[in-house]
Design a protein around this motif. Structure first.
Motif, PDB file in Angstrom:
ATOM      1  N   ALA A  30       0.827  -1.213   0.000  1.00 42.90           N
ATOM      2  CA  ALA A  30       0.000   0.000   0.000  1.00 42.90           C
ATOM      3  C   ALA A  30       0.859   1.259   0.000  1.00 42.90           C
ATOM      4  CB  ALA A  30      -0.934  -0.009   1.207  1.00 42.90           C
TER       5      ALA A  30
ATOM      6  N   THR B 154      -7.015  -7.073   6.046  1.00 45.84           N
ATOM      7  CA  THR B 154      -6.765  -5.642   5.848  1.00 45.84           C
ATOM      8  C   THR B 154      -7.626  -5.031   4.747  1.00 45.84           C
ATOM      9  OG1 THR B 154      -4.905  -6.142   4.366  1.00 45.84           O
ATOM     10  CG2 THR B 154      -4.399  -5.774   6.701  1.00 45.84           C
ATOM     11  N   GLN B 155      -7.787  -5.711   3.620  1.00 49.52           N
ATOM     12  CA  GLN B 155      -8.478  -5.131   2.475  1.00 49.52           C
ATOM     13  C   GLN B 155      -9.985  -5.395   2.486  1.00 49.52           C
ATOM     14  OE1 GLN B 155      -6.818  -3.090   0.319  1.00 49.52           O
ATOM     15  NE2 GLN B 155      -5.134  -3.415   1.744  1.00 49.52           N
TER      16      GLN B 155
ATOM     17  N   LYS C 118     -11.116  -4.636   6.568  1.00 51.64           N
ATOM     18  CA  LYS C 118     -10.706  -3.276   6.955  1.00 51.64           C
ATOM     19  C   LYS C 118     -10.131  -3.214   8.377  1.00 51.64           C
ATOM     20  CE  LYS C 118     -12.599  -2.003   3.032  1.00 51.64           C
ATOM     21  NZ  LYS C 118     -11.775  -1.801   1.841  1.00 51.64           N
TER      22      LYS C 118
ATOM     23  N   ASN D 173      -6.821   3.553  -5.817  1.00 51.36           N
ATOM     24  CA  ASN D 173      -7.208   2.162  -6.057  1.00 51.36           C
ATOM     25  C   ASN D 173      -6.376   1.527  -7.166  1.00 51.36           C
ATOM     26  OD1 ASN D 173      -9.168   2.011  -4.089  1.00 51.36           O
ATOM     27  ND2 ASN D 173     -10.794   2.750  -5.431  1.00 51.36           N
TER      28      ASN D 173
END
Length: 552
Positions: free
Chosen positions: A41, A273-274, A277, A54
């Motif tokens: 990220a 994580t993605q 969240k 994104n």
């Protein structure tokens, strides 16, 4: 060719040194390789800043995948050298390439400094890392196995199997320590470079240790007898008796092993994580704790494979994983982000679109653009972890998203200028965020609602599956092939399995989720591959634990 097992004896000092040196060097190498994945990220913002967030993150993931895609080519190049020149010097070269590439990433100017050259150089460095890793694993596994006494190859090579997990664990710990020391803001700006720069010290230690090692006895004996292969590639892949073993090793062993491994470690972190969240620090700590608790089982299953056989343990691991992935990942949602689970039940979402507009959004190269109103709507919802069902719209009508009594119309980006597309994207994204927030979909997991003990238990189960399929695999691959082409023959199926089937798992899973609208639908990819391996492996792959690996 089978041989009677030698009587049990204590490990010698030389054997201990071989295991330690090979494993330590490989831990460092995996540390180098995983840094990129853990920092994807941040690297997206540093090196792909010319695109929206994104897209930048997707490009960063694809650059990560590039390191996996080239691994089989590294296996061919370095496998050939390893079978012709020797194990020791070949995997000395691989670690030098790996360490140097990682160190340079820590020094590389970002997009703001040198523009498009930054991501280009980064991807070149990733490719070098992938090539080096393609040669490293086969060398380390072959080297340790050829030093191991009969009856202990599973236990000896299992130490090599711990290295990928330990490398990931080490990378997470160094990142966490750096983040804590410099703070999140400084870490995002420049602190992320520190874990990459630290690798130069790890490289120095690894090279020094490997220089003190001797060539493997099996290769040395073969060389003295003048039986070294002059054309290992054509011998390994041009003769059907050997090629058949390579194919069986891929589809009957490593493909299933790879997807179970990447699901249990990488996809679990990605999902936390993605999709759920969960904040990065909490997710990393939970994954690291699960790895720490689960890692000894690599040795347990490696040693057990010396007694009951390698194949059965690997096959059972594949079947157990395939049978329980859905309840485990649904459990992760329940315990890590209960608000997301409740929103999906209480505020169902429907995408109404013309099916002709909707594509399967598999894009491993990052070159394809999905511009239809359907594809945009589905990609945005998938990225926001919003589950949805699909409803057919009349042909030619733009896609709409229904959330309760709210209706949000998507847009078609085809033919728009870059500026207009960016403006439309921002407007649509902002509107969607507001609507799903009002419907109860959380932007982030609430830390106070995360049931950490239960999440940890589920992650440990996933790691146990990893140890079952991965602990015995090195010994089994080494035992499948003759000494003269072993490095080449075992490396290619291992790295096609792990580099392609495993490395592309996040990209494939995202495409499946976007296609179906179910956040768990991506799990069908590892489940199908694991079951395919279980069937083919059970029916066609022979047990190898009693094979004589000194047979040239």
């Amino acid at each position: 060719m089978a041989t009677a097992q030698a009587p049990s004896r204590s490990i010698t000092a030389e054997e201990r040194k071989v295991i330690f040196a090979s494993s330590l060097g490989t831990v460092f190498e995996w540390y180098d390789f995983y840094l990129y994945g853990a920092l994807a990220a941040i690297i997206a913002k540093q090196f792909f800043a010319g695109t929206d967030p994104n897209t930048a993150f997707i490009f960063a993931l694809l650059a990560f995948a590039a390191g996996f895609i080239v691994r089989p080519f590294g296996a061919i190049v370095f496998g050939r050298l390893g079978d012709m020149v020797g194990r020791k010097y070949t995997f000395l070269v691989t670690i030098l390439l790996m360490g140097a590439s990682t160190f340079i990433v820590g020094l590389l100017p970002n997009y703001a400094s040198i523009g498009i050259a930054a991501p280009i150089i980064l991807i070149v460095l990733r490719i070098i890392q992938g090539l080096a890793l393609g040669g490293e694993y086969g060398g380390a596994a072959t080297y340790v196995a050829e030093h191991a006494p009969d009856g202990k190859r599973g236990a000896f090579t299992a130490w090599i199997q711990t290295t990928a997990t330990l490398g990931l664990f080490l990378s997470l710990m160094v990142i966490l320590a750096t983040r804590t020391s410099v703070g999140e803001e400084a870490f995002a700006e420049w602190g992320w470079r520190i874990p990459f720069l630290v690798s130069i010290f790890l490289l120095g230690i690894s090279v020094w240790i490997r220089l003190t090692m001797n060539e493997s006895p099996a290769f040395k004996k073969m060389k003295e007898e003048g039986k070294v292969s002059k054309a290992p590639l054509s011998e390994a892949f041009g003769q059907w008796k050997n090629l058949k073993l390579v194919i069986l090793a891929l589809v009957g062993l490593t493909a299933g092993q790879a997807v179970v491994w990447y699901t249990g470690q990488f996809y679990a972190l990605f999902f936390l994580t993605q999709t759920l969240k969960v904040d990065g620090a909490t997710a990393n700590i939970l994954i690291a704790a699960a790895l720490l608790i689960g890692t000894p089982f690599f040795i347990v299953f490696g040693a057990l494979s010396d007694k009951i056989g390698r194949k059965n343990i690997i096959m059972v691991g594949c079947v157990l994983a395939a049978a329980t992935y859905f309840p485990i990942f649904k459990g992760l949602t329940h315990f890590a982000n209960p608000a997301l689970e409740a929103a999906a039940q209480n505020s169902p979402v429907v995408v109404v679109a013309d099916p002709a507009e909707c594509q399967f959004q598999f894009n491993p190269t990052g070159t394809k653009k999905f511009t239809s109103s359907c594809d945009i709507a589905k990609a945005k919802l998938a990225a926001a972890s919003v589950a949805y069902t699909n409803e057919v719209a009349p042909a030619g009508t733009p896609a709409v998203i229904k959330i309760g009594d709210k209706v949000l119309q998507s847009y078609n980006a085809a033919g728009l200028s870059k500026e207009d597309a960016a403006a439309k994207d921002k407007q649509f994204t902002d509107e969607l965020k507001a609507v799903i927030k009002e419907a109860g979909y959380p932007a982030k997991a609430d830390p106070s609602q995360i049931n950490k003990p239960m999440v940890l238990v589920l992650l440990i189960i996933l790691v146990i599956y990893v140890t079952m399929v991965y602990g015995p695999i090195a010994a089994m691959l080494v035992e499948m092939f003759p000494t003269r082409i072993r490095y080449t023959s075992m490396s290619l199926p291992y790295h096609i399995g792990n580099g392609w089937f495993g490395g592309l798992l996040p990209t494939t899973a995202f495409a499946l989720v976007a296609y179906k609208g179910d956040i768990y639908y991506g799990l069908w990819y590892p489940i199908v591959i694991a079951l395919l391996t279980a069937v083919i492996g059970t029916l066609f792959v022979r047990e190898t634990k009693d094979n004589d690996i000194n047979d040239h």
